[in-house]
Design a protein around this motif. Structure first.
Motif, PDB file in Angstrom:
ATOM      1  N   ILE A 127       9.919   8.729  51.738  1.00  0.00           N
ATOM      2  CA  ILE A 127       8.912   7.957  52.474  1.00  0.00           C
ATOM      3  C   ILE A 127       9.496   6.650  52.979  1.00  0.00           C
ATOM      4  O   ILE A 127       9.252   6.237  54.117  1.00  0.00           O
ATOM      5  CB  ILE A 127       7.674   7.713  51.585  1.00  0.00           C
ATOM      6  CG1 ILE A 127       6.946   9.030  51.353  1.00  0.00           C
ATOM      7  CG2 ILE A 127       6.736   6.682  52.199  1.00  0.00           C
ATOM      8  CD1 ILE A 127       5.836   8.948  50.331  1.00  0.00           C
ATOM      9  N   TRP A 128      10.304   5.994  52.163  1.00  0.00           N
ATOM     10  CA  TRP A 128      10.954   4.748  52.569  1.00  0.00           C
ATOM     11  C   TRP A 128      11.875   5.001  53.760  1.00  0.00           C
ATOM     12  O   TRP A 128      11.855   4.253  54.751  1.00  0.00           O
ATOM     13  CB  TRP A 128      11.715   4.173  51.386  1.00  0.00           C
ATOM     14  CG  TRP A 128      12.382   2.850  51.617  1.00  0.00           C
ATOM     15  CD1 TRP A 128      12.288   2.038  52.701  1.00  0.00           C
ATOM     16  CD2 TRP A 128      13.263   2.186  50.719  1.00  0.00           C
ATOM     17  NE1 TRP A 128      13.052   0.915  52.539  1.00  0.00           N
ATOM     18  CE2 TRP A 128      13.657   0.981  51.316  1.00  0.00           C
ATOM     19  CE3 TRP A 128      13.753   2.491  49.460  1.00  0.00           C
ATOM     20  CZ2 TRP A 128      14.533   0.099  50.704  1.00  0.00           C
ATOM     21  CZ3 TRP A 128      14.613   1.603  48.844  1.00  0.00           C
ATOM     22  CH2 TRP A 128      14.990   0.416  49.472  1.00  0.00           C
ATOM     23  N   ALA A 129      12.674   6.052  53.680  1.00  0.00           N
ATOM     24  CA  ALA A 129      13.603   6.365  54.773  1.00  0.00           C
ATOM     25  C   ALA A 129      12.846   6.716  56.049  1.00  0.00           C
ATOM     26  O   ALA A 129      13.207   6.254  57.148  1.00  0.00           O
ATOM     27  CB  ALA A 129      14.511   7.515  54.362  1.00  0.00           C
ATOM     28  N   TYR A 130      11.793   7.517  55.919  1.00  0.00           N
ATOM     29  CA  TYR A 130      11.011   7.884  57.097  1.00  0.00           C
ATOM     30  C   TYR A 130      10.334   6.660  57.711  1.00  0.00           C
ATOM     31  O   TYR A 130      10.324   6.495  58.932  1.00  0.00           O
ATOM     32  CB  TYR A 130       9.965   8.934  56.724  1.00  0.00           C
ATOM     33  CG  TYR A 130       9.126   9.373  57.883  1.00  0.00           C
ATOM     34  CD1 TYR A 130       9.645  10.205  58.868  1.00  0.00           C
ATOM     35  CD2 TYR A 130       7.808   8.935  58.022  1.00  0.00           C
ATOM     36  CE1 TYR A 130       8.872  10.597  59.955  1.00  0.00           C
ATOM     37  CE2 TYR A 130       7.033   9.312  59.090  1.00  0.00           C
ATOM     38  CZ  TYR A 130       7.572  10.152  60.058  1.00  0.00           C
ATOM     39  OH  TYR A 130       6.813  10.525  61.125  1.00  0.00           O
ATOM     40  N   GLY A 131       9.790   5.794  56.866  1.00  0.00           N
ATOM     41  CA  GLY A 131       9.150   4.578  57.366  1.00  0.00           C
ATOM     42  C   GLY A 131      10.130   3.653  58.057  1.00  0.00           C
ATOM     43  O   GLY A 131       9.808   3.034  59.073  1.00  0.00           O
TER      44      GLY A 131
ATOM     45  N   HIS B 249       4.799  -0.626  57.163  1.00  0.00           N
ATOM     46  CA  HIS B 249       3.807  -0.357  56.119  1.00  0.00           C
ATOM     47  C   HIS B 249       4.236   0.847  55.273  1.00  0.00           C
ATOM     48  O   HIS B 249       4.191   0.805  54.044  1.00  0.00           O
ATOM     49  CB  HIS B 249       2.438  -0.109  56.749  1.00  0.00           C
ATOM     50  CG  HIS B 249       1.361   0.178  55.749  1.00  0.00           C
ATOM     51  ND1 HIS B 249       0.856  -0.792  54.916  1.00  0.00           N
ATOM     52  CD2 HIS B 249       0.715   1.331  55.430  1.00  0.00           C
ATOM     53  CE1 HIS B 249      -0.066  -0.257  54.129  1.00  0.00           C
ATOM     54  NE2 HIS B 249      -0.167   1.032  54.430  1.00  0.00           N
ATOM     55  N   LEU B 250       4.673   1.897  55.924  1.00  0.00           N
ATOM     56  CA  LEU B 250       5.127   3.098  55.233  1.00  0.00           C
ATOM     57  C   LEU B 250       6.401   2.822  54.439  1.00  0.00           C
ATOM     58  O   LEU B 250       6.545   3.284  53.303  1.00  0.00           O
ATOM     59  CB  LEU B 250       5.345   4.230  56.233  1.00  0.00           C
ATOM     60  CG  LEU B 250       5.471   5.635  55.672  1.00  0.00           C
ATOM     61  CD1 LEU B 250       4.212   6.018  54.907  1.00  0.00           C
ATOM     62  CD2 LEU B 250       5.723   6.626  56.790  1.00  0.00           C
ATOM     63  N   ALA B 251       7.310   2.053  55.027  1.00  0.00           N
ATOM     64  CA  ALA B 251       8.540   1.700  54.317  1.00  0.00           C
ATOM     65  C   ALA B 251       8.230   0.870  53.072  1.00  0.00           C
ATOM     66  O   ALA B 251       8.837   1.070  52.007  1.00  0.00           O
ATOM     67  CB  ALA B 251       9.484   0.934  55.243  1.00  0.00           C
ATOM     68  N   GLY B 252       7.269  -0.028  53.173  1.00  0.00           N
ATOM     69  CA  GLY B 252       6.865  -0.836  52.022  1.00  0.00           C
ATOM     70  C   GLY B 252       6.248   0.010  50.921  1.00  0.00           C
ATOM     71  O   GLY B 252       6.490  -0.219  49.731  1.00  0.00           O
TER      72      GLY B 252
ATOM     73  N   GLY C 221       6.652   2.620  45.643  1.00  0.00           N
ATOM     74  CA  GLY C 221       6.690   3.860  44.873  1.00  0.00           C
ATOM     75  C   GLY C 221       7.992   4.023  44.119  1.00  0.00           C
ATOM     76  O   GLY C 221       8.018   4.513  42.990  1.00  0.00           O
ATOM     77  N   LEU C 222       9.086   3.601  44.742  1.00  0.00           N
ATOM     78  CA  LEU C 222      10.396   3.669  44.087  1.00  0.00           C
ATOM     79  C   LEU C 222      10.417   2.785  42.841  1.00  0.00           C
ATOM     80  O   LEU C 222      10.864   3.216  41.769  1.00  0.00           O
ATOM     81  CB  LEU C 222      11.472   3.226  45.077  1.00  0.00           C
ATOM     82  CG  LEU C 222      12.894   3.542  44.680  1.00  0.00           C
ATOM     83  CD1 LEU C 222      13.349   4.771  45.416  1.00  0.00           C
ATOM     84  CD2 LEU C 222      13.776   2.375  45.026  1.00  0.00           C
TER      85      LEU C 222
END
Length: 89
Positions: free
Chosen positions: A42-46, A53-56, A61-62
């Motif tokens: 999700i971080w990479a996709y964001g 927002h998605l990267a955050g 989550g990590l």
């Protein structure tokens, strides 16, 4: 003076309970690894889609999955530590 220690043979089913707790710890660690992998994706996709927002959320989550792994892996040591502290009171 009263001296009472935990009795590991006082009740039936203690060994089965230890087995169940160990299995739950294993499941917790496996789910932590899964959450870490999903959060990294999700971080990479964001990051690649310019979505901060998605990267955050992926970063959060990590960190949460790493914290869960620390708690699952260190739970026995933490309980033993505080048991020792409680014995000194």
């Amino acid at each position: 003076m009263i001296d009472i220690d935990p009795n590991s043979s006082g009740l039936p089913g203690i060994e089965q309970l230890r087995t169940i707790v160990g299995a739950v710890m294993t499941v917790g660690l496996i789910l932590s690894v899964l959450a870490l992998i999903i959060s990294a994706i999700i971080w990479a996709y964001g990051s690649n889609s310019s979505n901060p927002h998605l990267a955050g959320k992926g970063k959060t989550g990590l960190l949460i999955s790493c914290g869960a792994a620390i708690i699952c892996g260190g739970s026995v040591a933490l309980i033993n530590f505080f048991w020792g502290v409680g014995q000194q009171v």
